[in-house]
Design a protein around this motif. Structure first.
Motif, PDB file in Angstrom:
ATOM      1  N   LEU A 134       0.830  -1.202   0.000  1.00 44.00           N
ATOM      2  CA  LEU A 134       0.000   0.000   0.000  1.00 44.00           C
ATOM      3  C   LEU A 134       0.869   1.258   0.000  1.00 44.00           C
ATOM      4  O   LEU A 134       0.624   2.200  -0.775  1.00 44.00           O
ATOM      5  CB  LEU A 134      -0.916  -0.005   1.217  1.00 44.00           C
ATOM      6  N   THR A 135       1.871   1.290   0.847  1.00 44.56           N
ATOM      7  CA  THR A 135       2.735   2.465   0.905  1.00 44.56           C
ATOM      8  C   THR A 135       3.634   2.568  -0.326  1.00 44.56           C
ATOM      9  O   THR A 135       3.838   3.670  -0.857  1.00 44.56           O
ATOM     10  CB  THR A 135       3.603   2.431   2.167  1.00 44.56           C
ATOM     11  N   ASN A 138       1.560   3.800  -3.342  1.00 46.82           N
ATOM     12  CA  ASN A 138       1.290   5.239  -3.235  1.00 46.82           C
ATOM     13  C   ASN A 138       2.538   6.056  -3.531  1.00 46.82           C
ATOM     14  O   ASN A 138       2.463   7.128  -4.141  1.00 46.82           O
ATOM     15  CB  ASN A 138       0.747   5.567  -1.848  1.00 46.82           C
ATOM     16  N   ILE A 141       3.010   6.191  -7.314  1.00 46.30           N
ATOM     17  CA  ILE A 141       2.051   7.125  -7.911  1.00 46.30           C
ATOM     18  C   ILE A 141       2.474   8.565  -7.649  1.00 46.30           C
ATOM     19  O   ILE A 141       2.449   9.420  -8.547  1.00 46.30           O
ATOM     20  CB  ILE A 141       0.635   6.863  -7.354  1.00 46.30           C
ATOM     21  N   ASP A 142       2.884   8.855  -6.404  1.00 50.54           N
ATOM     22  CA  ASP A 142       3.330  10.204  -6.069  1.00 50.54           C
ATOM     23  C   ASP A 142       4.550  10.602  -6.886  1.00 50.54           C
ATOM     24  O   ASP A 142       4.654  11.741  -7.363  1.00 50.54           O
ATOM     25  CB  ASP A 142       3.654  10.299  -4.575  1.00 50.54           C
ATOM     26  N   GLY A 419       0.893  11.130   0.173  1.00 49.58           N
ATOM     27  CA  GLY A 419       1.460   9.787   0.146  1.00 49.58           C
ATOM     28  C   GLY A 419       2.848   9.738   0.758  1.00 49.58           C
ATOM     29  O   GLY A 419       3.187   8.824   1.513  1.00 49.58           O
ATOM     30  N   SER A 532      -6.455  16.388  -1.499  1.00 48.18           N
ATOM     31  CA  SER A 532      -5.339  15.467  -1.251  1.00 48.18           C
ATOM     32  C   SER A 532      -5.826  14.178  -0.614  1.00 48.18           C
ATOM     33  O   SER A 532      -5.397  13.076  -0.982  1.00 48.18           O
ATOM     34  CB  SER A 532      -4.302  16.135  -0.337  1.00 48.18           C
ATOM     35  N   ARG A 535      -7.779  12.062  -3.185  1.00 51.12           N
ATOM     36  CA  ARG A 535      -6.865  11.329  -4.058  1.00 51.12           C
ATOM     37  C   ARG A 535      -6.249  10.141  -3.338  1.00 51.12           C
ATOM     38  O   ARG A 535      -6.169   9.036  -3.865  1.00 51.12           O
ATOM     39  CB  ARG A 535      -5.746  12.258  -4.542  1.00 51.12           C
ATOM     40  N   PHE A 536      -5.808  10.381  -2.097  1.00 52.06           N
ATOM     41  CA  PHE A 536      -5.177   9.312  -1.329  1.00 52.06           C
ATOM     42  C   PHE A 536      -6.160   8.162  -1.107  1.00 52.06           C
ATOM     43  O   PHE A 536      -5.800   6.988  -1.243  1.00 52.06           O
ATOM     44  CB  PHE A 536      -4.691   9.860   0.015  1.00 52.06           C
ATOM     45  N   PHE A 539      -6.741   6.313  -4.624  1.00 49.47           N
ATOM     46  CA  PHE A 539      -5.631   5.467  -5.057  1.00 49.47           C
ATOM     47  C   PHE A 539      -5.375   4.331  -4.076  1.00 49.47           C
ATOM     48  O   PHE A 539      -4.992   3.230  -4.487  1.00 49.47           O
ATOM     49  CB  PHE A 539      -4.367   6.302  -5.255  1.00 49.47           C
ATOM     50  N   SER A 540      -5.593   4.576  -2.791  1.00 48.73           N
ATOM     51  CA  SER A 540      -5.421   3.498  -1.819  1.00 48.73           C
ATOM     52  C   SER A 540      -6.450   2.397  -2.042  1.00 48.73           C
ATOM     53  O   SER A 540      -6.123   1.205  -1.983  1.00 48.73           O
ATOM     54  CB  SER A 540      -5.538   4.043  -0.388  1.00 48.73           C
ATOM     55  N   MET A 543      -5.398   0.462  -5.012  1.00 46.36           N
ATOM     56  CA  MET A 543      -4.275  -0.426  -4.719  1.00 46.36           C
ATOM     57  C   MET A 543      -4.717  -1.651  -3.911  1.00 46.36           C
ATOM     58  O   MET A 543      -4.190  -2.747  -4.095  1.00 46.36           O
ATOM     59  CB  MET A 543      -3.187   0.339  -3.966  1.00 46.36           C
TER      60      MET A 543
END
Length: 587
Positions: A134-135, A138, A141-142, A419, A532, A535-536, A539-540, A543
């Protein structure tokens, strides 16, 4: 025994794998790797090793190049005008101290586990495969979005360097596309693809290029600082341009100074990419601490000088928040307007260095994610001739170039900070957990309870800071929350003993420094805007879906094929302690 990727061999096999998803998740999601596995068995999946050619001065160069981009030219003005006034100098010093404390956490892991995976490997070895995925996802992507934004800003600053009135003159517009996606930036694409070729060719040559570009960028910044001090006036540190506005060195008070620190902290993001190069460092135990910490200290000093130069140039309430330095010189008469063109040239060099370092980092993250079998192993391959992760570099380079071609800078901004701050938060938690928990020796729940309690206290403090109205009740509540947080750390420090000691280098004053880092990252996360978090969250969730539909089955198949082992949960195995000769104190 099943063959590798057997879950994807046929449609029927995949449907069967999906039906077993719950059991596979329980088996793999919180299964951790070990330092020994990451440094040997997992790394071997890339084929040839990366060449160990970097020294501490290379890492300092990468750290400075990655942090000091064009954004500092904008961040300084906005923080001074809106938040802190002349006390933005102190804001940068506070933010630099925070970045240094956070970099200590990365350094301990990078020395103990000198692999290219950075935060992904650290979290995988501590909290398991799912949180690592997960991290890591992210972060990828960032990196891609921020690199696309930085590449497009190169065109904007190149326009300034040439004295053009609009950056649109270097782009062409397609009328049929929606606004924000209709300006094609061929220059940004060319820059991304050219740097992709450089990082594929050699990390050592990439370091030399970064050194040259960073040196040129620092020369331009030094020139701007010197000219700013020569042209500036001391009265601007305390007197506003409009007497109706608050004066003094702290016109917005101490709260404004800390709010300014929260904003400018994002200018320090970039040192984390240095940790991904640990696998290519000659002497990790010596070079990594000097390289990472040295770059943060050097950049902090440079940022404070830039803030002081700007504060002397103009009263804080006359600073242009969008273009502070170039605006100050443009308004100073025709004899000084040429300096704004110099700023454009210097910013262009800064963009190239920050883009180069970020692209090196993103490729190494992707390479190690491929090694762990939760992404296609094609990404893990190291080219035998260049000793670089060519597949990951080319794939992410093309992906970044495609986004940079048509996506407007404003669409990409505000999508890249959350992220990274989340990963900083996770790494700080991980370094505490790894110090205090060893499988079969210690009970993880006291440490987990501490991490949860301290994070909750930090979260409540942040909510009060952001939402409670100013006044004595707010000060009392913030003070009470701070006392509770300190008491939680002190209680943990006296009641729970460390389960292991780092062999070469460790974070000092454990658990205080990582706890401060946890608090600061939560505090900074509270300063971000709603888009923000949207988006997080999006995308999370995406994922998580990828992990459920692909990654957990891929890693399960690798385990069945003997490529991965069933990792232990929460700590190192006894095998690793024997293999590495760790000196684990009794508890």
């Amino acid at each position: 025994m099943e063959t590798h990727f057997s879950s994807f061999s046929t449609c029927r096999a995949y449907l069967r794998a999906l039906s077993e998803t719950p059991s596979r998740i329980s088996r793999r999601a919180f299964s951790v790797s070990t330092s020994f596995q990451e440094d040997s068995r997992v790394r071997a999946r890339s084929g040839p090793n990366m060449k160990r050619s970097l020294r501490w001065y290379d890492l300092i160069g990468f750290g400075v190049g990655g942090m000091v981009g064009a954004g500092v030219f904008v961040t300084t003005g906005r923080a001074s005008r809106v938040y802190a006034g002349p006390s933005v100098i102190v804001s940068y010093a506070i933010a630099g101290l925070c970045a240094l404390l956070s970099s200590f956490c990365y350094t301990e892991f990078a020395v103990d586990m000198p692999v290219a995976g950075g935060a992904f490997s650290y979290i995988r070895a501590t909290f398991g495969e799912f949180l690592a995925f997960l991290t890591g996802a992210n972060l990828i992507i960032d990196y891609v979005l921020s690199n696309a934004a930085v590449a497009r800003s190169f065109t904007a600053y190149l326009s300034t360097a040439f004295g053009l009135f609009s950056h649109s003159q270097l782009r062409f517009t397609i009328d049929g596309l929606p606004k924000g996606y209709n300006e094609m930036d061929v220059i940004a694409v060319a820059v991304v693809l050219l740097l992709t070729l450089v990082i594929c060719y050699s990390t050592r040559e990439s370091s030399w290029l970064n050194m040259v570009l960073t040196a040129l960028h620092l020369l331009f910044i030094a020139f701007v600082i010197v000219v700013g001090f020569l042209r500036g006036e001391w009265k601007n540190f305390t007197e506003p341009g409009d007497q109706k506005n608050a004066g003094g060195f702290f016109p917005f008070g101490v709260a404004g100074m800390f709010n300014g620190a929260a904003m400018v902290y994002l200018s320090y993001i970039g040192y984390d990419a240095v940790s991904t190069m640990a696998e290519e460092v000659k002497n990790p135990a010596k070079d990594i601490p000097i390289g990472v910490s040295g770059s943060v200290i050097l950049v902090s000093f440079l940022y404070c000088l830039m803030a002081a130069s700007l504060s002397s140039l103009l009263p804080y309430d006359m600073i242009d928040p969008e273009a502070p330095f170039s605006g100050a010189f443009k308004d100073g008469g025709s004899s000084w307007r040429w300096v704004s063109n110099v700023i454009g040239v210097g910013a262009s060099f800064g963009i190239l260095t920050s883009l180069l370092v970020a692209m090196l980092g993103q490729a190494r993250y992707m390479c190690v994610i491929g090694r762990s079998c939760i992404a296609p192993s094609w990404f893990a391959q190291i080219h035998p001739g260049t000793s670089t992760p060519v597949n990951a570099s080319v794939f992410l380079g093309i992906f970044t170039a495609a986004i940079a071609l048509f996506t407007d800078l404003n669409v990409l901004l505000n999508l890249v900070s959350i992220g990274t701050l989340f990963v900083f938060y996770m790494v700080a938690n991980a370094v505490i957990f790894r110090r205090y928990v060893t499988l079969g020796t210690t009970n993880p729940w006291p440490t987990l309870s501490f991490l949860f309690s301290f994070s909750l206290a930090s979260f409540i403090f942040t909510l009060l800071w952001q939402l409670a109205p100013f006044g004595k009740p707010k000060a009392i509540m913030l003070g009470a929350c701070g006392i509770v947080a300190i008491a939680v750390v002190q209680l943990f420090h006296f009641t729970v003993r460390q389960a292991r000691k780092p062999e070469f280098w460790g974070v000092p004053l454990m658990p205080w420094i990582p706890s401060i880092s946890i608090f600061l990252n939560i505090f900074l996360l509270g300063s971000l805007d709603k888009p923000s978090y949207v988006r997080f969250g999006f995308f999370s969730a995406l994922m998580v879906l990828v992990y459920v539909l692909y990654s957990v089955h891929s890693s399960f198949d690798a385990e069945e094929d003997g490529i991965l082992v069933l990792g232990q949960k929460y700590g190192e195995s006894s095998e690793e302690s024997v293999q590495r000769g760790d000196r684990t104190p009794k508890v």
